[in-house]
Design a protein around this motif. Structure first.
Motif, PDB file in Angstrom:
ATOM      1  N   SER A  33      99.626  96.611  34.280  1.00 45.98           N
ATOM      2  CA  SER A  33      98.244  96.727  33.787  1.00 45.98           C
ATOM      3  C   SER A  33      97.332  97.335  34.845  1.00 45.98           C
ATOM      4  O   SER A  33      96.526  98.228  34.551  1.00 45.98           O
ATOM      5  N   TYR A  34      97.467  96.868  36.078  1.00 42.99           N
ATOM      6  CA  TYR A  34      96.644  97.406  37.166  1.00 42.99           C
ATOM      7  C   TYR A  34      96.964  98.886  37.397  1.00 42.99           C
ATOM      8  O   TYR A  34      96.066  99.702  37.613  1.00 42.99           O
ATOM      9  N   SER A  35      98.235  99.243  37.350  1.00 42.63           N
ATOM     10  CA  SER A  35      98.626 100.641  37.561  1.00 42.63           C
ATOM     11  C   SER A  35      98.076 101.524  36.456  1.00 42.63           C
ATOM     12  O   SER A  35      97.569 102.625  36.721  1.00 42.63           O
ATOM     13  N   LEU A  36      98.180 101.051  35.225  1.00 38.08           N
ATOM     14  CA  LEU A  36      97.650 101.805  34.083  1.00 38.08           C
ATOM     15  C   LEU A  36      96.136 101.978  34.210  1.00 38.08           C
ATOM     16  O   LEU A  36      95.607 103.074  33.978  1.00 38.08           O
ATOM     17  N   LEU A  37      95.446 100.929  34.587  1.00 38.69           N
ATOM     18  CA  LEU A  37      93.997 101.026  34.772  1.00 38.69           C
ATOM     19  C   LEU A  37      93.661 102.007  35.894  1.00 38.69           C
ATOM     20  O   LEU A  37      92.715 102.791  35.777  1.00 38.69           O
ATOM     21  N   SER A  38      94.438 101.997  36.947  1.00 29.40           N
ATOM     22  CA  SER A  38      94.208 102.918  38.061  1.00 29.40           C
ATOM     23  C   SER A  38      94.350 104.364  37.605  1.00 29.40           C
ATOM     24  O   SER A  38      93.539 105.228  37.973  1.00 29.40           O
ATOM     25  N   VAL A  39      95.364 104.644  36.812  1.00 28.88           N
ATOM     26  CA  VAL A  39      95.558 106.001  36.281  1.00 28.88           C
ATOM     27  C   VAL A  39      94.383 106.375  35.377  1.00 28.88           C
ATOM     28  O   VAL A  39      93.843 107.494  35.471  1.00 28.88           O
ATOM     29  N   CYS A  40      93.975 105.460  34.504  1.00 29.06           N
ATOM     30  CA  CYS A  40      92.838 105.726  33.609  1.00 29.06           C
ATOM     31  C   CYS A  40      91.564 106.005  34.399  1.00 29.06           C
ATOM     32  O   CYS A  40      90.818 106.944  34.090  1.00 29.06           O
ATOM     33  N   LEU A  41      91.309 105.192  35.419  1.00 25.49           N
ATOM     34  CA  LEU A  41      90.116 105.407  36.245  1.00 25.49           C
ATOM     35  C   LEU A  41      90.194 106.748  36.973  1.00 25.49           C
ATOM     36  O   LEU A  41      89.185 107.454  37.095  1.00 25.49           O
ATOM     37  N   SER A  42      91.379 107.103  37.442  1.00 26.69           N
ATOM     38  CA  SER A  42      91.548 108.399  38.125  1.00 26.69           C
ATOM     39  C   SER A  42      91.205 109.540  37.181  1.00 26.69           C
ATOM     40  O   SER A  42      90.515 110.498  37.563  1.00 26.69           O
ATOM     41  N   ILE A  43      91.677 109.462  35.950  1.00 29.13           N
ATOM     42  CA  ILE A  43      91.390 110.507  34.963  1.00 29.13           C
ATOM     43  C   ILE A  43      89.903 110.551  34.648  1.00 29.13           C
ATOM     44  O   ILE A  43      89.294 111.633  34.589  1.00 29.13           O
ATOM     45  N   ILE A  44      89.315 109.375  34.458  1.00 39.62           N
ATOM     46  CA  ILE A  44      87.870 109.314  34.169  1.00 39.62           C
ATOM     47  C   ILE A  44      87.081 109.944  35.310  1.00 39.62           C
ATOM     48  O   ILE A  44      86.175 110.752  35.084  1.00 39.62           O
ATOM     49  N   PHE A  45      87.437 109.629  36.548  1.00 39.43           N
ATOM     50  CA  PHE A  45      86.685 110.144  37.690  1.00 39.43           C
ATOM     51  C   PHE A  45      86.943 111.630  37.930  1.00 39.43           C
ATOM     52  O   PHE A  45      86.131 112.313  38.549  1.00 39.43           O
ATOM     53  N   LEU A  46      88.062 112.158  37.438  1.00 33.46           N
ATOM     54  CA  LEU A  46      88.308 113.593  37.525  1.00 33.46           C
ATOM     55  C   LEU A  46      87.483 114.353  36.490  1.00 33.46           C
ATOM     56  O   LEU A  46      86.962 115.437  36.761  1.00 33.46           O
ATOM     57  N   PHE A 183      84.636 101.813  31.784  1.00 32.42           N
ATOM     58  CA  PHE A 183      83.862 102.075  30.570  1.00 32.42           C
ATOM     59  C   PHE A 183      82.443 102.506  30.909  1.00 32.42           C
ATOM     60  O   PHE A 183      81.889 103.399  30.279  1.00 32.42           O
ATOM     61  N   LYS A 184      81.880 101.885  31.923  1.00 26.83           N
ATOM     62  CA  LYS A 184      80.530 102.235  32.345  1.00 26.83           C
ATOM     63  C   LYS A 184      80.489 103.695  32.815  1.00 26.83           C
ATOM     64  O   LYS A 184      79.589 104.454  32.452  1.00 26.83           O
ATOM     65  N   ALA A 185      81.480 104.086  33.595  1.00 28.46           N
ATOM     66  CA  ALA A 185      81.536 105.452  34.092  1.00 28.46           C
ATOM     67  C   ALA A 185      81.809 106.441  32.953  1.00 28.46           C
ATOM     68  O   ALA A 185      81.251 107.539  32.914  1.00 28.46           O
ATOM     69  N   LEU A 186      82.676 106.067  32.032  1.00 26.73           N
ATOM     70  CA  LEU A 186      83.064 106.963  30.936  1.00 26.73           C
ATOM     71  C   LEU A 186      81.914 107.209  29.978  1.00 26.73           C
ATOM     72  O   LEU A 186      81.682 108.335  29.550  1.00 26.73           O
ATOM     73  N   PHE A 187      81.180 106.164  29.651  1.00 26.52           N
ATOM     74  CA  PHE A 187      80.119 106.286  28.646  1.00 26.52           C
ATOM     75  C   PHE A 187      78.722 106.329  29.264  1.00 26.52           C
ATOM     76  O   PHE A 187      77.741 106.214  28.551  1.00 26.52           O
ATOM     77  N   ASN A 188      78.624 106.455  30.579  1.00 27.47           N
ATOM     78  CA  ASN A 188      77.349 106.540  31.295  1.00 27.47           C
ATOM     79  C   ASN A 188      76.400 105.416  30.916  1.00 27.47           C
ATOM     80  O   ASN A 188      75.238 105.620  30.589  1.00 27.47           O
TER      81      ASN A 188
END
Length: 189
Positions: A33-46, A183-188
């Motif tokens: 779960s942590y690894s998946l979240l890390s990948v998702c956050l990386s994509i969001i921040f890219l 979610f905060k970063a993704l949806f501003n």
């Protein structure tokens, strides 16, 4: 009686094995779960414009995953749980042999064979780590035994269960915070 000692040890080791194998599953789910979240956050921040703070958060999150994976690997919950399982299966075999000897007529009892089985029991005790106090209490609370739990032992088991629940909550807390941050970063928000 020797058979009682073997039986108590066996049921406590069953609980210990269950606990360790359950911890292994929980840790693996947590790590995935942590690894998946890390990948998702990386994509969001890219995709989104990320701040320096976002990058620090992602770096901290990656560090948490690294430390968690090292801890899980070094704890070897699965190996220890399997070893305890093999041990309690061997204890079961000795238990049956001792029970047969103890149920025979006292005149026909074979003290030499009983000593051999006692020595085998002691050898098995040394083969694996011992079960915890919580494993013993949990085993005794689930079984009808000649050693029922005293009131203070019931309270002790309740405290241990509550501490386990707190451990689960605190181990998932960074994941929840990371998800909210993502979610905060993704949806501003």
């Amino acid at each position: 009686m020797l058979s009682d000692n073997i039986w108590f040890t066996r049921i406590a080791r069953i609980e210990a094995s269950k606990r360790l194998l359950s911890l292994e599953r929980q840790c693996q789910i947590l790590l995935i779960s942590y690894s998946l979240l890390s990948v998702c956050l990386s994509i969001i921040f890219l995709v989104k414009d990320s701040s320096q703070f976002d990058n620090v958060v992602l770096c901290l999150f990656s560090t948490v995953i690294l430390v968690l994976s090292l801890f899980i690997t070094n704890s070897d919950y699965k190996g220890r749980g399997v070893q305890l399982k093999e041990n309690y299966i061997e204890l079961q075999n000795i238990y049956f042999l001792v029970k047969d000897l103890e149920s025979e007529n006292k005149e026909n009892e074979d003290p030499k064979r009983l000593k051999e089985l006692r020595d085998e029991y002691i050898k098995l005790l040394h083969q694996t780590e011992n079960h915890s106090t919580a494993d013993d209490l949990r085993a005794r609370s689930k079984q009808k035994t000649t050693r029922p739990l005293k009131e203070n032992e019931k309270q002790q088991l309740d405290v241990m269960d509550n501490l386990s629940l707190l451990r689960v909550i605190f181990s998932w807390l960074p994941f929840v915070i990371g998800t909210i941050y993502g979610f905060k970063a993704l949806f501003n928000i």
